[in-house]
Design a protein around this motif. Structure first.
Motif, mmCIF file in Angstrom:
data_model
loop_
_atom_site.group_PDB
_atom_site.id
_atom_site.type_symbol
_atom_site.label_atom_id
_atom_site.label_comp_id
_atom_site.label_asym_id
_atom_site.label_seq_id
_atom_site.Cartn_x
_atom_site.Cartn_y
_atom_site.Cartn_z
ATOM 1 N N SER A 35 0.852 -1.194 0.000
ATOM 2 C CA SER A 35 0.000 0.000 0.000
ATOM 3 C C SER A 35 0.883 1.238 0.000
ATOM 4 O O SER A 35 2.116 1.142 0.147
ATOM 5 N N GLY A 36 0.232 2.389 -0.103
ATOM 6 C CA GLY A 36 0.969 3.653 -0.097
ATOM 7 C C GLY A 36 1.553 3.971 1.263
ATOM 8 O O GLY A 36 2.703 4.417 1.377
ATOM 9 N N THR A 37 0.763 3.753 2.298
ATOM 10 C CA THR A 37 1.262 4.071 3.636
ATOM 11 C C THR A 37 2.490 3.213 3.949
ATOM 12 O O THR A 37 3.466 3.685 4.530
ATOM 13 N N ASP A 75 6.597 11.678 -2.588
ATOM 14 C CA ASP A 75 5.473 10.752 -2.465
ATOM 15 C C ASP A 75 4.614 10.921 -3.708
ATOM 16 O O ASP A 75 3.868 11.894 -3.841
ATOM 17 N N VAL A 90 2.463 8.568 -4.629
ATOM 18 C CA VAL A 90 1.436 7.525 -4.475
ATOM 19 C C VAL A 90 0.182 7.889 -5.271
ATOM 20 O O VAL A 90 -0.416 7.039 -5.928
ATOM 21 N N GLN A 91 -0.185 9.182 -5.230
ATOM 22 C CA GLN A 91 -1.403 9.597 -5.921
ATOM 23 C C GLN A 91 -1.099 10.286 -7.255
ATOM 24 O O GLN A 91 -1.814 10.098 -8.233
ATOM 25 N N ASN A 133 5.592 4.513 2.331
ATOM 26 C CA ASN A 133 6.184 5.619 3.097
ATOM 27 C C ASN A 133 6.845 5.127 4.384
ATOM 28 O O ASN A 133 7.881 5.661 4.792
ATOM 29 N N GLU A 152 4.759 15.615 -1.381
ATOM 30 C CA GLU A 152 3.994 15.214 -2.565
ATOM 31 C C GLU A 152 4.208 16.309 -3.624
ATOM 32 O O GLU A 152 3.847 17.462 -3.360
ATOM 33 N N LYS A 167 -1.170 3.354 -5.355
ATOM 34 C CA LYS A 167 -2.506 3.362 -5.962
ATOM 35 C C LYS A 167 -2.682 2.642 -7.313
ATOM 36 O O LYS A 167 -3.190 1.536 -7.340
ATOM 37 N N PHE A 213 -0.525 14.423 2.976
ATOM 38 C CA PHE A 213 -1.112 13.131 3.355
ATOM 39 C C PHE A 213 -0.145 12.040 2.917
ATOM 40 O O PHE A 213 0.103 11.867 1.724
ATOM 41 N N HIS A 214 0.406 11.327 3.885
ATOM 42 C CA HIS A 214 1.337 10.253 3.546
ATOM 43 C C HIS A 214 0.851 8.889 4.035
ATOM 44 O O HIS A 214 1.528 7.881 3.808
ATOM 45 N N GLU A 249 -4.759 14.596 -1.234
ATOM 46 C CA GLU A 249 -5.768 14.730 -0.175
ATOM 47 C C GLU A 249 -5.833 16.167 0.320
ATOM 48 O O GLU A 249 -6.846 16.606 0.854
HETATM 49 N N1 PLP Z 1 0.456 9.073 0.004
HETATM 50 C C1 PLP Z 1 -0.423 9.764 -0.725
HETATM 51 C C2 PLP Z 1 0.050 10.966 -1.495
HETATM 52 C C3 PLP Z 1 -1.765 9.380 -0.792
HETATM 53 O O1 PLP Z 1 -2.639 10.078 -1.511
HETATM 54 C C4 PLP Z 1 -2.175 8.237 -0.057
HETATM 55 C C5 PLP Z 1 -3.589 7.804 -0.060
HETATM 56 O O2 PLP Z 1 -4.484 8.516 -0.387
HETATM 57 C C6 PLP Z 1 -1.214 7.540 0.688
HETATM 58 C C7 PLP Z 1 0.092 7.988 0.691
HETATM 59 C C8 PLP Z 1 -1.586 6.314 1.469
HETATM 60 O O3 PLP Z 1 -1.846 5.278 0.592
HETATM 61 P P1 PLP Z 1 -2.688 3.996 1.072
HETATM 62 O O4 PLP Z 1 -4.096 4.451 1.275
HETATM 63 O O5 PLP Z 1 -2.524 3.021 -0.059
HETATM 64 O O6 PLP Z 1 -2.053 3.512 2.324
#
Ligand code: PLP
Length: 400
Positions: A110-112, A229, A231-232, A115, A196, A258, A145-146, A201
């Motif tokens: 996952s994204g979290t 980051d 992720v998005q 990170n 980011e 994502k 948002f990480h 978010e």
């Molecule tokens: N980093 C960013 C920039 C995000 O937008 C998100 C989720 O929205 C995350 C990390 C966390 O990702 P996850 O929901 O897959 O843990």
């Protein structure tokens, strides 16, 4: 045994309220299937999906080629643990590094978690490579948002997310976004700066090229790692493969998640050799991460996205959609911003009623903060689908 397939949507919602731990505010929709940019609920209602599972379903729903790749891999090998080599994982690592600044990859779910991995790599780099046990501070930014696990939560400075779970991971400093005053917080004690390139978010706010360049320079001056980051915003969402490429600034690490496996759970922390050299067996790991099923899917998704024609489509349709959104003549709209298919519409009032009304209007929508609608459809969306979306959104605004 299939249970509950005969229940109505209302009964399923009651069941959810009784059996699920209450952490999500859901729209009153039970989705059953999708096709491309469209999805249908169990009552047969059709929706135009302009949130793509929160910027995940890059190829839309039920993409036949992706489904075939996943089905083939399911029949071959689903899971092995990371105690063995598998070909799809190594192919994906090769593709991600061949097409980015990075030399090496660590896969997550996952994204979290991507990170979390980057946080650990940064701390270990300071300790092992720089020989500094006191260089532990991490700088993040306002409205960032990480993620929601304990490390990345500490880098997500919103009281609403953080307060119930204090104490958080220490040694985190929060800097102003796009403000050169941030540089003062990056010191000899800093091991990493997380940002980011486009805050998702936080309301679709882009970091300026000048700001990222200044962060790069400051990080270099104090031996801190710069972590993007994506992720998005990464993997084609902006019409470039990576959001940061257009800024000309290169990080030491980048996190992804994502859309990478088209909806299957995956994340990745990419790093240069310099950073990766700090890590050794036992430092980090995951049972599921980077398994053959998700990486086979990701190889397919990555190849589709990393095609100049695909990326040109995102740029063209994204520019068209932005133009169409700007043409909506509504006193409720304060601003339209963003790039590619990562757009934000800021309203003078709250976005929640617009998201709610989207359901009746046949739109799946997601907000970003209190006032911003995030417009993040599947990357395969067409101009005709954008027209339909804009007409329905304009209708909602007119009815407010
Ligand atoms: N980093 C960013 C920039 C995000 O937008 C998100 C989720 O929205 C995350 C990390 C966390 O990702 P996850 O929901 O897959 O843990």
């Amino acid at each position: 045994m299939d249970i509950h397939t005969d229940l109505t949507a209302a009964q399923l919602m009651t069941l959810e309220s009784e059996r699920m731990i209450y952490t999500y505010k859901r729209a009153p929709v039970v989705l059953s299937h999708g096709q491309g940019v469209r999805a249908w609920d169990t009552e047969g209602r059709e929706y135009l999906d302009f949130m793509a599972g929160i910027a995940v379903n890059a190829l839309g729903h039920a993409d036949p080629a992706l489904a075939q790749v996943v089905a083939d891999q399911m029949g071959r090998l689903i899971h092995t643990s990371n105690l063995y080599y598998t070909i799809p994982q190594l192919q994906l690592a090769e593709k991600l590094t061949a097409n980015s600044f990075a030399d090496r990859v660590f896969f997550t779910n996952s994204g979290t978690e991507a990170n979390e991995a980057a946080i650990k790599f940064a701390r270990k780099y300071a300790r092992k490579v720089l020989g500094r046990t006191d260089k532990t501070q991490i700088v993040c930014f306002e409205h960032a948002f990480h993620g929601r696990t304990m490390g990345s939560l500490a880098l997500t400075p919103k009281d609403y997310y953080q307060d119930p779970f204090r104490p958080l991971m220490p040694d985190v400093l929060v800097a102003p976004f796009n403000d050169m005053a941030a540089l003062d917080l990056i010191t000899d004690q800093t091991c990493a700066v997380f940002i980011e390139p486009i805050q998702g978010e936080g309301g679709i706010h882009s970091a300026s090229a000048e700001f990222l360049a200044a962060l790069r320079q400051r990080c270099d001056a104090v031996d801190a790692l710069l972590v993007f980051d994506e992720v998005q915003c990464g993997l084609g969402r902006t019409g470039d493969l990576w959001a940061h490429t257009a800024t000309g600034v290169t990080p030491d690490m980048m996190t992804l998640a994502k859309p990478l496996a088209g909806g299957l759970p995956i994340g990745a922390a990419l790093a240069t050799n310099k950073v990766a050299a700090a890590m050794q067996p036992g430092d980090h790991g995951s049972t599921f991460a980077g398994g053959p099923l998700v990486t086979a899917a990701a190889n397919h998704v990555f190849d589709r996205i990393n095609d100049p024609l695909f990326l040109a489509h995102v740029r063209e349709v994204g520019a068209y959609l932005k133009e169409r959104l700007e043409e909506i003549n509504s006193p409720h709209i304060a601003e339209v911003r963003g790039r590619g298919l990562m757009l934000g519409v800021e309203f003078h009032g709250e976005v929640a009623p617009i998201v709610d009304r989207g359901v009746q209007a046949g739109l799946l929508l997601v907000g970003s903060g209190k006032h911003v609608l995030r417009v993040i459809p599947p990357l395969v969306v067409t101009k005709e689908e954008c027209d339909l979306f804009v007409d329905r959104l304009a209708g909602i605004l007119a009815s407010l």
